[in-house]
Structure formats: C-alpha cells, structure tokens
Design a protein around this motif. Structure first.
Motif, short mmCIF file in Angstrom:
data_model
loop_
_atom_site.label_atom_id
_atom_site.label_comp_id
_atom_site.label_asym_id
_atom_site.label_seq_id
_atom_site.Cartn_x
_atom_site.Cartn_y
_atom_site.Cartn_z
N GLY A 58 72.57 64.11 116.25
CA GLY A 58 73.47 62.90 116.85
C GLY A 58 75.10 63.18 116.55
O GLY A 58 75.12 64.01 115.67
N GLU A 59 75.70 62.31 117.09
CA GLU A 59 77.07 62.62 116.80
C GLU A 59 77.80 61.02 116.95
O GLU A 59 77.17 59.94 117.43
CB GLU A 59 78.03 63.18 117.90
N ALA A 60 78.82 60.75 116.22
CA ALA A 60 79.39 59.60 116.05
C ALA A 60 81.09 59.88 115.97
O ALA A 60 81.46 60.64 115.44
CB ALA A 60 79.11 58.68 114.76
N ARG A 61 81.63 58.89 116.66
CA ARG A 61 83.14 59.08 116.87
C ARG A 61 83.85 57.94 115.71
O ARG A 61 85.27 58.10 115.75
CB ARG A 61 83.71 58.95 118.00
N THR A 62 83.00 56.94 115.30
CA THR A 62 83.66 56.28 114.32
C THR A 62 82.61 55.93 113.26
O THR A 62 81.36 56.22 113.03
CB THR A 62 83.58 54.79 115.22
N LEU B 250 85.59 51.83 111.15
CA LEU B 250 85.32 51.84 109.68
C LEU B 250 85.50 53.29 109.27
O LEU B 250 85.11 54.23 109.92
CB LEU B 250 83.54 51.54 109.90
N ASP B 251 86.20 53.38 108.09
CA ASP B 251 86.69 54.62 107.47
C ASP B 251 85.35 55.50 107.10
O ASP B 251 84.34 54.72 106.80
CB ASP B 251 87.73 54.76 106.63
N GLY B 252 85.42 56.69 106.82
CA GLY B 252 84.05 57.20 106.38
C GLY B 252 83.70 57.07 105.04
O GLY B 252 82.36 57.14 104.84
#
Length: 220
Positions: free
Chosen positions: A32-36, A61-63
């Motif tokens: 999977g991938e996420a941009r946020t 939401l920051d990392g």
C-alpha cells in the motif's frame, strides 16, 4: 517469509521510486501507499503491514503524529516504523524516537541502504542513519524524564542487565558477543530475552527505557 510494506510520502515520485526498489526484492512486497499521515494510519489499520516507511513532513497529519497513532493501535508490535526524511536535524530524530519509531534514515541515502534498512528494522533491529551520531541519541535521552523507575528491570538477570546497557550504547549482537566473550548466537538469545521480558518492540525501545531508568547515563 515476505515482508509487507506501506510507503507513506506526499511525493508521488518518491513513493514510486521506493516501491520499484522494494518490489524488486524477492522477500519484500509493497502492499500500500499513502500520501498523508491520515492515509498512512488508515492503510496500516486495513493492511496490517510488517513495516511502514514514514515521511515526516506530510499534509493533514505529520509523520510523527501518524507514527504515534499507528503504534498505539499495534499491541502485537506490527508494524514497525522506519522514518525517512531529508532533514538531518536533531529534533526530528528526537521526535521519531519519542513516537516509537524503530529506525531513522535520510532520503538521500543510497537505495541499497533503504533495502538493508527495511530488512533490519523488520527483524527488530534499531537503525539510525550514519549521519545520526551517538551525540544525537544521547541528546534525546537527556530530554527524557528521569523516572529512575527500575521496577521493570527486576525481571532481568545480571547478565541481561549488562546486555541491556550494551544495547543502549548502540552495540550490535556481534559487538555484544565480543565485549562479553560469548558466541554471537548466545548474544542474540540474550537480546531476545531482554526484549521479551521487558515487553519491548525492538532495540530502539530498549535504548529509551535504559536511559529513562537511569541504567545508562548520557556521556557515560
């Protein structure tokens, strides 16, 4: 055994580059991938990966906040988090460790290092970028509240306490074996027992606990 990975980064090209490198490995699969950061939290809840590559600066939401949310809902120790950033600043290292990350790697590291890092962190080994020195780790430790609560350490034998001190100083299993004049497999067994008895996810947590309890003192 195939390691499953979620990549969280707001830059499409970065995600695609990392995915191409990792999917080319026979033992790693990007699921999977996420941009946020918010998407990363959702992806980890739905996909249950072994590891998430987490960028620090992301929208919504920051990392670091995403890492805290992901690990708060992961009582079984999955996923582990490998933080990736272009910023070699102490506060990001502190934040990553404080959030429970198991590793910290700069984005400009060679891609081969990324593959090694994923395998190391997935195996439970703490990993920090070569540019991140012991001074930085000790600087983080100096900010921790000194609880001096050694109750959790009473379960350890004298040898296991010694092993925990060496883990906190950044020694590998091979280094621990050399220091204690024992076989590397024996050192590995001691490390596993320490983490198990203290109910720790990995070495990074062991480092934090050792400093919190005053078992190791910055600059010692």
């Amino acid at each position: 055994m195939t390691l499953t990975v979620v990549i969280a980064d707001d830059q499409t090209m970065v995600r695609q580059s990392f995915r191409a490198v990792l999917d080319a490995q026979p033992d790693i699969r990007v699921t999977g991938e996420a941009r946020t950061g918010a998407e990363a939290v959702t992806a980890c809840r739905e996909l249950r990966p072994d590891l998430v590559l987490m960028d620090i600066r992301m929208p919504e939401l920051d990392g670091l906040a995403a890492t805290r949310q992901i690990l708060a809902g992961a009582p079984d120790g999955r996923p582990r988090v490998l933080v990736l950033t272009t910023f070699d600043a102490d506060e990001y290292v502190y934040g990553a460790l404080g959030a429970g990350a198991s590793g910290f790697l700069l984005k400009d590291s060679p891609l081969d290092d990324l593959v090694v890092a994923v395998r190391m962190v997935a195996a439970g080994n703490a990993l920090f970028a070569p540019a991140v020195t012991r001074r930085v780790i000790e600087g983080f430790a100096a900010q921790l509240p000194r609880t001096q609560d050694t109750a959790r350490l009473r379960e350890l034998t004298a040898r296991e306490n010694e092993v925990l001190r060496l883990i906190a100083r950044g020694l590998s299993n091979a280094d621990i074996a050399t220091r204690l004049v024992i076989a590397e497999q024996t050192a590995k067994t001691h490390v596993s027992r320490v983490l198990g008895k203290l109910r720790l996810r990995d070495r990074a947590q062991a480092v934090v606990l050792a400093y919190e309890a005053g078992l190791v003192v910055p600059g010692e």
